[in-house]
Each structure stands twice: as structure tokens, then as C-alpha cells.
Design a protein around this motif. Structure first.
Motif, PDB file in Angstrom:
ATOM      1  N   UNK A 134      21.727 -11.176  -2.645  1.00 25.20           N
ATOM      2  CA  UNK A 134      22.976 -11.270  -1.886  1.00 25.20           C
ATOM      3  C   UNK A 134      23.935 -12.315  -2.440  1.00 25.20           C
ATOM      4  N   UNK A 135      23.427 -13.239  -3.251  1.00 23.75           N
ATOM      5  CA  UNK A 135      24.273 -14.281  -3.844  1.00 23.75           C
ATOM      6  C   UNK A 135      24.768 -13.914  -5.234  1.00 23.75           C
ATOM      7  N   UNK A 136      24.455 -12.694  -5.663  1.00 25.49           N
ATOM      8  CA  UNK A 136      24.894 -12.238  -6.967  1.00 25.49           C
ATOM      9  C   UNK A 136      23.963 -12.619  -8.101  1.00 25.49           C
ATOM     10  N   UNK A 137      22.872 -13.281  -7.772  1.00 20.89           N
ATOM     11  CA  UNK A 137      21.898 -13.660  -8.792  1.00 20.89           C
ATOM     12  C   UNK A 137      20.892 -12.545  -9.026  1.00 20.89           C
ATOM     13  N   UNK A 138      20.096 -12.673 -10.077  1.00 18.62           N
ATOM     14  CA  UNK A 138      19.106 -11.665 -10.419  1.00 18.62           C
ATOM     15  C   UNK A 138      17.709 -12.159 -10.060  1.00 18.62           C
ATOM     16  N   UNK A 139      17.038 -11.409  -9.236  1.00 21.20           N
ATOM     17  CA  UNK A 139      15.651 -11.731  -8.861  1.00 21.20           C
ATOM     18  C   UNK A 139      14.695 -10.770  -9.563  1.00 21.20           C
ATOM     19  N   UNK A 140      13.575 -11.299 -10.010  1.00 22.95           N
ATOM     20  CA  UNK A 140      12.522 -10.462 -10.587  1.00 22.95           C
ATOM     21  C   UNK A 140      11.414 -10.371  -9.545  1.00 22.95           C
ATOM     22  N   UNK A 141      11.281  -9.194  -8.968  1.00 22.01           N
ATOM     23  CA  UNK A 141      10.358  -8.995  -7.864  1.00 22.01           C
ATOM     24  C   UNK A 141       9.113  -8.236  -8.326  1.00 22.01           C
ATOM     25  N   UNK A 142       7.979  -8.632  -7.790  1.00 19.83           N
ATOM     26  CA  UNK A 142       6.720  -7.956  -8.078  1.00 19.83           C
ATOM     27  C   UNK A 142       6.123  -7.437  -6.773  1.00 19.83           C
ATOM     28  N   UNK A 143       5.364  -6.346  -6.878  1.00 19.57           N
ATOM     29  CA  UNK A 143       4.629  -5.865  -5.701  1.00 19.57           C
ATOM     30  C   UNK A 143       3.337  -5.182  -6.118  1.00 19.57           C
ATOM     31  N   UNK A 144       2.244  -5.666  -5.588  1.00 18.48           N
ATOM     32  CA  UNK A 144       0.948  -5.003  -5.728  1.00 18.48           C
ATOM     33  C   UNK A 144       1.003  -3.741  -4.882  1.00 18.48           C
ATOM     34  N   UNK A 145       0.856  -2.594  -5.520  1.00 17.79           N
ATOM     35  CA  UNK A 145       1.001  -1.309  -4.840  1.00 17.79           C
ATOM     36  C   UNK A 145      -0.316  -0.552  -4.815  1.00 17.79           C
ATOM     37  N   UNK A 146      -0.779  -0.190  -3.612  1.00 12.17           N
ATOM     38  CA  UNK A 146      -2.001   0.601  -3.465  1.00 12.17           C
ATOM     39  C   UNK A 146      -1.958   1.287  -2.106  1.00 12.17           C
ATOM     40  N   UNK A 147      -3.064   1.915  -1.723  1.00 12.07           N
ATOM     41  CA  UNK A 147      -3.114   2.596  -0.426  1.00 12.07           C
ATOM     42  C   UNK A 147      -2.885   1.607   0.712  1.00 12.07           C
ATOM     43  N   UNK A 148      -2.126   2.032   1.720  1.00  7.74           N
ATOM     44  CA  UNK A 148      -1.837   1.177   2.866  1.00  7.74           C
ATOM     45  C   UNK A 148      -2.912   1.243   3.945  1.00  7.74           C
ATOM     46  N   UNK A 149      -3.766   2.240   3.886  1.00  6.61           N
ATOM     47  CA  UNK A 149      -4.821   2.415   4.888  1.00  6.61           C
ATOM     48  C   UNK A 149      -4.228   2.404   6.302  1.00  6.61           C
ATOM     49  N   UNK A 150      -3.415   3.416   6.544  1.00  5.85           N
ATOM     50  CA  UNK A 150      -2.701   3.535   7.820  1.00  5.85           C
ATOM     51  C   UNK A 150      -3.666   3.646   8.999  1.00  5.85           C
ATOM     52  N   UNK A 151      -3.275   3.064  10.099  1.00  8.51           N
ATOM     53  CA  UNK A 151      -4.070   3.183  11.328  1.00  8.51           C
ATOM     54  C   UNK A 151      -4.025   4.614  11.848  1.00  8.51           C
ATOM     55  N   UNK A 152      -2.866   5.252  11.696  1.00  9.34           N
ATOM     56  CA  UNK A 152      -2.703   6.666  12.050  1.00  9.34           C
ATOM     57  C   UNK A 152      -2.327   7.381  10.754  1.00  9.34           C
ATOM     58  N   UNK A 153      -3.334   7.758   9.984  1.00 10.67           N
ATOM     59  CA  UNK A 153      -3.117   8.246   8.622  1.00 10.67           C
ATOM     60  C   UNK A 153      -2.809   9.744   8.570  1.00 10.67           C
ATOM     61  N   UNK A 154      -1.683  10.076   7.941  1.00 11.97           N
ATOM     62  CA  UNK A 154      -1.302  11.483   7.795  1.00 11.97           C
ATOM     63  C   UNK A 154      -2.330  12.242   6.965  1.00 11.97           C
ATOM     64  N   UNK A 155      -2.874  11.588   5.941  1.00 14.24           N
ATOM     65  CA  UNK A 155      -3.856  12.268   5.079  1.00 14.24           C
ATOM     66  C   UNK A 155      -5.074  12.712   5.875  1.00 14.24           C
ATOM     67  N   UNK A 156      -5.496  11.870   6.811  1.00 17.90           N
ATOM     68  CA  UNK A 156      -6.659  12.215   7.636  1.00 17.90           C
ATOM     69  C   UNK A 156      -6.339  13.386   8.556  1.00 17.90           C
ATOM     70  N   UNK A 157      -5.111  13.425   9.042  1.00 17.93           N
ATOM     71  CA  UNK A 157      -4.732  14.475   9.983  1.00 17.93           C
ATOM     72  C   UNK A 157      -4.664  15.849   9.318  1.00 17.93           C
ATOM     73  N   UNK A 158      -4.168  15.895   8.071  1.00 17.87           N
ATOM     74  CA  UNK A 158      -3.933  17.204   7.464  1.00 17.87           C
ATOM     75  C   UNK A 158      -5.130  17.748   6.693  1.00 17.87           C
ATOM     76  N   UNK A 159      -6.160  16.944   6.489  1.00 20.43           N
ATOM     77  CA  UNK A 159      -7.312  17.414   5.707  1.00 20.43           C
ATOM     78  C   UNK A 159      -8.058  18.513   6.453  1.00 20.43           C
ATOM     79  N   UNK A 160      -8.104  19.727   5.915  1.00 24.74           N
ATOM     80  CA  UNK A 160      -8.756  20.840   6.618  1.00 24.74           C
ATOM     81  C   UNK A 160     -10.283  20.787   6.570  1.00 24.74           C
TER      82      UNK A 160
END
Length: 273
Positions: free
Chosen positions: A62-88
């Protein structure tokens, strides 16, 4: 029962990728050649053989400067997981720790979980059986549930040298995240705790320096309506209908046998007169 959460503070991450290496080593995941992305990021996203990825983002603050951002990305392990709901096949389930896991013996590789995950962290892997026939299986981060069963922490957490990741009870980690956001608001006005209510909260929560969309995350992810209708309504009704149909078939079979015997008896009686 205590539920556990992986806490990720992106403001402490220095992009070393030790978490990726630890994940590969513990889960015996093969190396995966990728195209050069022009930055420290080695993979564009998680795959069936790379369950967590260190994301690298160049962002104008927001100040016009450049930030270098990192994020560890993996499964979120949702409490109400869509993957669990749709698995037949009921191949996806919740563990006592709150992690979401895939039973490889039950998975048929239909891909419904891949299509419905709001965070796009599940992938299908191609295999060939001994006869050369191809088949697929879904894969993603397990939160090292096998380690949790042995009283250990996820491999990625244990290798983080900056303290950007921790693992503990849900309540303790959420409190820690909220406190951290208050501490960094001066430097990062848009800082927030990312624990989306639309999926019932997650078992991987983040302290973000900017809005979720800056990190390629959905602002307000939700379980797709189609998944809710399928799991909570269509499947139970379908099972009930199958049960009713089965009973009807059995009843018809029994009735048919009884009437057949009665008819045979009557026919036999007439023949003796």
C-alpha cells in the motif's frame, strides 16, 4: 477429543524450502522435474508427487514498496471438506487429529475430489498394473498422520528453522495466530488470520500479511452446493431408496414363491378330483 492445527506465519518464512524437502523425504515422494519459473519457486502448485510447495510472490504494498512474500502451500484439511463429501467410494475420511486422508485401497481415481477442492491441492497420479492397464489414484498432503500416530509432529513443521510453522491444539494455535496479527498490524495493515468459516474452519491456519487473493487463495471458500446436496441429501435418500427397492424385490420374490406354491397345490388338488 483434541483437534490439532498446523500454524503457518508467512511473515516469518524466508523461502528456504526445507519444508518441501522434509515432506519429500518422509513420504518417499519422487523428484518431479519442472520448467524453470524464473524465481525461487520450484513448482507452480502442489501435485500428486509434491504435496507442499513454497510459493513466491512479488507484491506492491500500500506504500508503493515491493514486498517479497512466501507461503507454504499444502492441504488445508478442512473441517467440512468438499473432497470427503463428493467421494462416491467413501475413500476420504477425517482422522481423530482432524486431518483429512485418502484411503488408497478404496480410491478409484474418479477425480471428483480434485474438481471440488476449493484450494486445488489434490491431484491424480497415473499408474499401470502388472498387465499394463492404466489406473489413477488421488494424492495430497496427509498432515503426516502416520507421524501423529507416533506422537511426532508433521515433518514440515519440525524442519522449519525460522519458527514460521508450529503444531498444536486448535485453540492454542488460533490464539497464537490472533496475537501475531495484532503484533504485525503496524507493518502489515492488511494482516489477518486465514481460517475460512465457509469450510468449517481449517486444520492449517495462516497468518497472512496481505489479503488471501494476493497469495492466490480464495477470499471466502465454501463447500460447493452440489457437494452438500450430494453428500447430505442425495446419498442418504439414494441409500434409503436402494433399501426400499431391495425390500420390494425380496418381498416380490417371496410373494411369487408363495403364490406359485399355492397355485401348484390348487392345481394338484384339482387333478385328484
Amino acid at each position: 477429543m483434541t483437534k490439532y492445527v498446523k500454524y503457518v506465519d508467512v511473515t516469518k518464512c524466508d523461502g528456504c524450502r526445507a519444508c518441501m524437502v522434509a515432506c519429500k523425504n518422509w513420504n518417499d515422494l519422487p523428484a518431479e522435474p519442472t520448467d524453470f519459473l524464473g524465481s525461487v519457486q520450484s513448482h507452480p502448485k502442489t501435485t500428486a508427487d509434491t504435496w507442499n510447495v513454497l510459493q513466491y510472490i512479488e507484491h506492491e504494498n500500500s506504500k508503493g514498496g515491493l514486498d517479497y512474500l512466501f507461503r507454504h502451500s499444502s492441504c488445508f484439511h478442512c473441517t467440512d471438506a468438499a473432497c470427503e463429501k463428493v467421494c462416491p467410494e467413501n475413500a476420504i475420511s477425517y482422522t481423530k487429529f482432524g486431518s483429512v486422508v485418502i484411503d488408497q485401497d478404496k480410491c478409484v481415481g474418479c477425480g471428483y475430489c480434485v474438481q471440488n477442492c476449493p484450494f486445488e491441492v489434490i491431484s491424480l497420479k497415473e499408474y499401470k498394473d502388472k498387465h499394463g492397464k492404466e489406473y489413477r489414484k488421488a494424492h495430497k498432503c496427509t498432515m503426516c498422520t502416520d507421524r501423529l500416530d507416533q506422537g511426532m509432529q508433521p515433518a514440515c513443521v519440525t524442519t522449519c528453522h525460522t519458527g514460521a510453522m508450529e503444531f498444536g491444539s486448535r485453540e492454542a494455535m488460533i490464539q497464537k495466530a490472533e496475537k501475531r496479527v495484532r503484533e504485525i498490524k503496524g507493518r502489515y495493515p492488511n494482516a489477518m488470520v486465514y481460517n475460512p468459516p465457509g469450510v468449517g474452519g481449517t486444520h492449517t491456519i495462516y497468518v497472512l500479511a496481505e489479503r488471501p487473493s494476493v497469495y492466490g487463495l480464495p477470499e471466502n471458500p465454501k463447500v460447493p452446493t452440489s457437494a452438500v446436496l450430494w453428500k447430505d441429501y442425495a446419498q442418504p435418500i439414494g441409500k434409503a431408496m436402494i433399501g426400499a427397492t431391495t425390500m420390494a424385490v425380496v418381498g416380490a420374490f417371496v410373494a411369487n414363491k408363495l403364490f406359485s406354491k399355492k397355485a401348484e397345490h390348487e392345481d394338484g388338488g384339482e387333478g385328484h378330483e
